[in-house]
Design an enzyme around this catalytic site. Sequence first.
Site, PDB file in Angstrom:
ATOM      1  N   ASP A 194      -0.248  -2.848  14.217  1.00  0.00           N
ATOM      2  CA  ASP A 194       0.956  -2.198  13.711  1.00  0.00           C
ATOM      3  C   ASP A 194       0.799  -0.691  13.806  1.00  0.00           C
ATOM      4  O   ASP A 194      -0.310  -0.160  13.745  1.00  0.00           O
ATOM      5  CB  ASP A 194       1.290  -2.647  12.279  1.00  0.00           C
ATOM      6  CG  ASP A 194       0.289  -2.174  11.246  1.00  0.00           C
ATOM      7  OD1 ASP A 194       0.257  -0.955  10.952  1.00  0.00           O
ATOM      8  OD2 ASP A 194      -0.460  -3.005  10.707  1.00  0.00           O
TER       9      ASP A 194
ATOM     10  N   GLU B  58       3.236  -2.378  -1.200  1.00  0.00           N
ATOM     11  CA  GLU B  58       1.991  -1.755  -1.631  1.00  0.00           C
ATOM     12  C   GLU B  58       2.318  -0.588  -2.553  1.00  0.00           C
ATOM     13  O   GLU B  58       3.484  -0.296  -2.819  1.00  0.00           O
ATOM     14  CB  GLU B  58       1.170  -1.305  -0.431  1.00  0.00           C
ATOM     15  CG  GLU B  58       1.912  -0.399   0.542  1.00  0.00           C
ATOM     16  CD  GLU B  58       1.075  -0.071   1.777  1.00  0.00           C
ATOM     17  OE1 GLU B  58       0.069   0.638   1.603  1.00  0.00           O
ATOM     18  OE2 GLU B  58       1.442  -0.507   2.893  1.00  0.00           O
TER      19      GLU B  58
END
Length: 223
Positions: free
Chosen positions: A23, A114
């Site tokens: 990613d 997150e």
Amino acid sequence: MKSALTACVAFAAAANAAVQGFDVSHWQPTVNFAGAYSSGARFVFIKATEGTSYIDPSFSSHYTGATNAGLIRGGYHFAHPGQTTGAAQADYFIAHGGGWTSDGRTLPGMLDLESGSSGQCWGLSAASMVSWIKAFSDRYHSRLGVYPLIYTNPSWWSACTGNSNAFVSTNPLVLARYASSPGTIPGGWPYQTIWQNSDSYAYGGDSEIFNGDLAGLQRLAKG
């Protein structure tokens, strides 16, 4: 509409199969997508948005580069839970790179959960966090017909959702754990669909491993 996990069942048993991926975001302004493909990578997630006001400036060029290299690709959204509604953030993500079509080359969007500027759990209780995630997921599904993947790590999921198992039957798990194995899977998921196993990948960004073979990855892309 079948759940997004249906496509994953067939490859879950193929414990020895794996497909390399990665990613990227604007933190990697130059990415060698062709080199990644030549080395064996077959998919990439590309940061598209945050909240309801930020578009990653490298998304468009990264997406074009990934497409030209032959990679299966999809966008991801860095969540700002509680700052605006889950539904509003899903709409913003879809409008700015997080869309999906069943073409076999586009992965369902990924919801990146997150810690952020508002603290580890963004000021939300576990129950409110679960409700927020569900609102995002349900809006994405209602508009596009697939559920987004959920990216998280075990400590965040435990602290911020109470280790909720509310998404086991709908949303594939992208597990962040930098270790030699995935370890204990949080949230009641029986397995991870993708494992982010390192924050360093030779061709840019973070390393990710799909838990299955290429045909399984293609099924995930098709929904």
